[in-house]
Design an enzyme around this catalytic site. Structure first.
Site, mmCIF file in Angstrom:
data_model
loop_
_atom_site.group_PDB
_atom_site.id
_atom_site.type_symbol
_atom_site.label_atom_id
_atom_site.label_comp_id
_atom_site.label_asym_id
_atom_site.label_seq_id
_atom_site.Cartn_x
_atom_site.Cartn_y
_atom_site.Cartn_z
ATOM 1 N N SER A 142 0.880 -1.178 0.000
ATOM 2 C CA SER A 142 0.000 0.000 0.000
ATOM 3 C C SER A 142 0.908 1.215 0.000
ATOM 4 O O SER A 142 2.115 1.103 0.314
ATOM 5 C CB SER A 142 -0.846 -0.026 1.278
ATOM 6 O OG SER A 142 -1.433 1.242 1.526
ATOM 7 N N TYR A 155 -2.229 -1.412 10.446
ATOM 8 C CA TYR A 155 -2.201 -1.508 8.978
ATOM 9 C C TYR A 155 -0.877 -0.969 8.431
ATOM 10 O O TYR A 155 -0.221 -1.607 7.606
ATOM 11 C CB TYR A 155 -3.386 -0.732 8.403
ATOM 12 C CG TYR A 155 -3.612 -0.936 6.915
ATOM 13 C CD1 TYR A 155 -4.279 -2.064 6.432
ATOM 14 C CD2 TYR A 155 -3.184 0.013 5.998
ATOM 15 C CE1 TYR A 155 -4.508 -2.244 5.075
ATOM 16 C CE2 TYR A 155 -3.411 -0.159 4.643
ATOM 17 C CZ TYR A 155 -4.076 -1.282 4.177
ATOM 18 O OH TYR A 155 -4.295 -1.448 2.829
HETATM 19 P P1 NAD Z 1 -11.718 -6.327 -0.257
HETATM 20 O O1 NAD Z 1 -12.320 -6.241 1.098
HETATM 21 O O2 NAD Z 1 -12.530 -5.930 -1.448
HETATM 22 O O3 NAD Z 1 -11.172 -7.801 -0.523
HETATM 23 C C1 NAD Z 1 -10.392 -8.472 0.433
HETATM 24 C C2 NAD Z 1 -10.649 -9.946 0.285
HETATM 25 O O4 NAD Z 1 -9.785 -10.625 1.216
HETATM 26 C C3 NAD Z 1 -12.086 -10.358 0.618
HETATM 27 O O5 NAD Z 1 -12.631 -11.149 -0.421
HETATM 28 C C4 NAD Z 1 -11.941 -11.158 1.914
HETATM 29 O O6 NAD Z 1 -12.885 -12.218 2.044
HETATM 30 C C5 NAD Z 1 -10.520 -11.680 1.787
HETATM 31 N N1 NAD Z 1 -9.957 -12.039 3.089
HETATM 32 C C6 NAD Z 1 -9.999 -11.305 4.236
HETATM 33 N N2 NAD Z 1 -9.434 -11.989 5.232
HETATM 34 C C7 NAD Z 1 -9.005 -13.168 4.713
HETATM 35 C C8 NAD Z 1 -8.358 -14.305 5.238
HETATM 36 N N3 NAD Z 1 -8.035 -14.382 6.552
HETATM 37 N N4 NAD Z 1 -8.061 -15.336 4.407
HETATM 38 C C9 NAD Z 1 -8.396 -15.280 3.094
HETATM 39 N N5 NAD Z 1 -9.037 -14.244 2.541
HETATM 40 C C10 NAD Z 1 -9.332 -13.193 3.345
HETATM 41 O O7 NAD Z 1 -10.370 -5.449 -0.166
HETATM 42 P P2 NAD Z 1 -9.403 -4.839 -1.291
HETATM 43 O O8 NAD Z 1 -9.546 -3.361 -1.200
HETATM 44 O O9 NAD Z 1 -9.558 -5.530 -2.582
HETATM 45 O O10 NAD Z 1 -7.989 -5.189 -0.624
HETATM 46 C C11 NAD Z 1 -7.117 -6.177 -1.135
HETATM 47 C C12 NAD Z 1 -5.709 -5.870 -0.673
HETATM 48 O O11 NAD Z 1 -5.311 -4.596 -1.199
HETATM 49 C C13 NAD Z 1 -5.530 -5.774 0.841
HETATM 50 O O12 NAD Z 1 -4.300 -6.361 1.202
HETATM 51 C C14 NAD Z 1 -5.492 -4.284 1.088
HETATM 52 O O13 NAD Z 1 -4.798 -3.959 2.265
HETATM 53 C C15 NAD Z 1 -4.774 -3.822 -0.154
HETATM 54 N N6 NAD Z 1 -4.958 -2.415 -0.461
HETATM 55 C C16 NAD Z 1 -6.204 -1.916 -0.669
HETATM 56 C C17 NAD Z 1 -6.342 -0.565 -0.963
HETATM 57 C C18 NAD Z 1 -7.680 0.052 -1.188
HETATM 58 O O14 NAD Z 1 -7.756 1.291 -1.183
HETATM 59 N N7 NAD Z 1 -8.751 -0.713 -1.415
HETATM 60 C C19 NAD Z 1 -5.202 0.267 -1.046
HETATM 61 C C20 NAD Z 1 -3.954 -0.295 -0.832
HETATM 62 C C21 NAD Z 1 -3.834 -1.644 -0.541
#
Ligand code: NAD
Length: 260
Positions: A142, A155
């Site tokens: 991130s 985080y």
């Molecule tokens: P999201 O909530 O849409 O998807 C996350 C997925 O991870 C979900 O399907 C959930 O069921 C799954 N998950 C959660 N805990 C789990 C576990 N213990 N085992 C297996 N699966 C699990 O979130 P997203 O925004 O797509 O985030 C995905 C990644 O991107 C994360 O690591 C997040 O930190 C990172 N990220 C997101 C953003 C943002 O702005 N959305 C920015 C930077 C980084």
């Protein structure tokens, strides 16, 4: 940038960023194991990929469960005979001021991000060494791998930690033809962010609209959210890059929010 004949195990690919990476990798020719905590979401994502002509299976898994992760990777290898790309993407978000942060929440967040990355990386590396084919590991960092924000102590700690893990795997993996990279997105409009907007509004005493404009997108050059497509193209670049030249590197994809 093709992944023909490659097998990719993508955690958190039942939703958001991971789900779109699965689509982009499938379009590039990879077979996809949709690894997600939510079995219905994993099945739905795998079915959608198959409907578009891709090879895909659902491998429901909790990335914090050692035996479960090993079994899910083994199932992927049993299905297709190899594992070439790991995308360790599963993540959660919990926001609160440090003085109010519950210890259980701190441990839960660190476990999903760091234990999850460790367990999936270890199981994948063992497989990549055994196959002799090497592989690529992509970790979902991130902007918070580089930068801090208020309310996000675990985080930011976890995402910084992933940068260290990426560099260690780049060094240890080299002898086995395994590369490691970190993708560092800015805010992407997924369920993870949608949940956070009202929580941040409450904690910061501002409107939801102001959280988006004055907190999340304030430092971008164009006031735009990063998209799942922006992130997936970077993840494809790292997975398909034809040499070791970029191993150990991170790339920030944030519309100029953070410039290294
Ligand atoms: P999201 O909530 O849409 O998807 C996350 C997925 O991870 C979900 O399907 C959930 O069921 C799954 N998950 C959660 N805990 C789990 C576990 N213990 N085992 C297996 N699966 C699990 O979130 P997203 O925004 O797509 O985030 C995905 C990644 O991107 C994360 O690591 C997040 O930190 C990172 N990220 C997101 C953003 C943002 O702005 N959305 C920015 C930077 C980084």
């Amino acid at each position: 940038m093709r992944l023909d004949g490659k097998v990719a195990f993508i955690t958190g690919s039942g939703s958001g960023i991971g789900r779109h990476i699965a689509q982009v990798y499938a379009d590039a020719g990879a077979a996809i194991a949709v690894a997600d905590l939510n079995p219905k979401a994993a099945e739905a994502a795998a079915a959608e990929l198959r409907a578009h002509g891709a090879q895909a299976i659902a491998t429901p898994v909790d990335v914090t469960d050692e035996a479960g992760v090993d079994a899910a990777i083994a199932r992927t290898v049993a299905e297709w005979g190899s594992l070439d790309v790991l995308v360790s993407n599963a993540g959660i978000q919990i926001v609160a001021p440090l003085q109010d942060f519950r210890f259980d929440d701190w441990k839960k967040l660190l476990s999903v991000h760091l234990d999850g990355a460790f367990l999936t990386a270890r199981a994948s590396l063992r497989q990549m060494i055994a196959s002799g084919r090497g592989g690529a590991m992509i970790f979902m960092g991130s902007v918070h791998s580089k930068e801090a924000s208020v309310l996000k102590a675990p985080y930011v700690s976890a995402k910084h930690g992933l940068e260290g893990l990426t560099k260690v795997i780049a060094k240890e993996g080299a002898a086995h033809g395994v590369r490691a990279n970190l993708v560092c997105p800015g805010f992407v409009r997924t369920p993870l962010v949608d949940k956070q907007i009202p929580e941040q509004a409450k904690a910061l005493g501002m409107s939801a609209d102001d959280v988006v404009k004055k907190v999340m997108l304030r430092e971008t050059v164009d006031g735009e959210f990063t998209t799942v497509e922006d992130v997936a193209q970077v993840a494809l670049f790292f997975a398909a890059f034809p040499s070791n030249a970029l191993t150990g590197q991170s790339l920030v994809v944030s519309h100029g929010w953070f410039m290294q």
